[in-house]
Design a protein around this motif. Sequence first.
Motif, PDB file in Angstrom:
ATOM      1  N   LEU A  23       0.815  -1.213   0.000  1.00 45.18           N
ATOM      2  CA  LEU A  23       0.000   0.000   0.000  1.00 45.18           C
ATOM      3  C   LEU A  23       0.850   1.264   0.000  1.00 45.18           C
ATOM      4  O   LEU A  23       0.316   2.380   0.037  1.00 45.18           O
ATOM      5  N   GLY A  24       2.172   1.093  -0.030  1.00 45.43           N
ATOM      6  CA  GLY A  24       3.062   2.228  -0.184  1.00 45.43           C
ATOM      7  C   GLY A  24       3.442   2.952   1.088  1.00 45.43           C
ATOM      8  O   GLY A  24       3.878   4.107   1.041  1.00 45.43           O
ATOM      9  N   VAL A  25       3.290   2.272   2.243  1.00 44.79           N
ATOM     10  CA  VAL A  25       3.693   2.888   3.510  1.00 44.79           C
ATOM     11  C   VAL A  25       4.788   2.036   4.155  1.00 44.79           C
ATOM     12  O   VAL A  25       5.069   0.923   3.707  1.00 44.79           O
ATOM     13  N   VAL A  26       5.379   2.572   5.209  1.00 38.19           N
ATOM     14  CA  VAL A  26       6.458   1.863   5.915  1.00 38.19           C
ATOM     15  C   VAL A  26       5.874   1.183   7.150  1.00 38.19           C
ATOM     16  O   VAL A  26       5.451   1.851   8.098  1.00 38.19           O
ATOM     17  N   PRO A  27       5.806  -0.151   7.160  1.00 39.65           N
ATOM     18  CA  PRO A  27       5.257  -0.833   8.334  1.00 39.65           C
ATOM     19  C   PRO A  27       6.197  -0.762   9.535  1.00 39.65           C
ATOM     20  O   PRO A  27       7.415  -0.911   9.380  1.00 39.65           O
ATOM     21  N   ILE A  28       5.625  -0.518  10.687  1.00 32.71           N
ATOM     22  CA  ILE A  28       6.373  -0.563  11.946  1.00 32.71           C
ATOM     23  C   ILE A  28       5.793  -1.715  12.765  1.00 32.71           C
ATOM     24  O   ILE A  28       4.818  -1.555  13.502  1.00 32.71           O
TER      25      ILE A  28
END
Length: 240
Positions: A23-28
């Motif tokens: 989805l184009g985000v950085v998972p934390i």
Amino acid sequence: MNVAVFRPDDERIAEAIDLLESLGVVPIPDPMLEVAPTGETPREDAEYAIFTSKTGVELVSEAGWTSGEATVCAIGEGTASALREHGYAVDLIPEEFSSAGLVETLADRVPGRRVEVARSDHGSPVLTDGLEAAGAYVHETVLYRLTRPAGSGQSAALAASGDLAAALFTSSLTVEHFLDAAADRGMREAALAGLNDAVVGVIGTPTAETARAHGIEVDVVPDRADFETLARATVDRLDG
């Protein structure tokens, strides 16, 4: 954009990471739940057997539990899929994926019936109390206990420093454990403030109520109570 996810440290966190990256985000990834099986198994003489999680299904399958003549009920599609994957037929899923939804669906069916509820030690009393009020003979089996993993709280530190764009809470307990982890690091108020500057997505009304009770502003509560829907709706809000 950093997006925190609190699922258990198994295939669920791996799947969440893959989805968020797509989805184009950085998972934390910051697991807030650790499963400790109790070794207990559900009764096999109940007329209704209720499951509320994939973890519970996996544990009863490993133990060799059989459903017999029981009507097997799943709290939602995720639990139902797990039941089917492990060879159990699913007879009932409530329209609303929650404890209250199960009670509403079963209230007219269970008076005088034996009902087995198999779940974690943090199950909502809404389910057991509601079924008993409807006239059922309820037996609860605690299949596993949920604890907070040591070292959790990376997401709280990011929230406190203003570096968290969004957070995805999948249960009331993940909310409470996030705040406990922040408190352990001496940054509860800062983490709470940072969380309220981010987009907060939660699964279901009970989780939303817990979050709001702790002073968290909830931005996204999707109609469908599953992680993928939650993630997509929250990222959409970020993009908007």
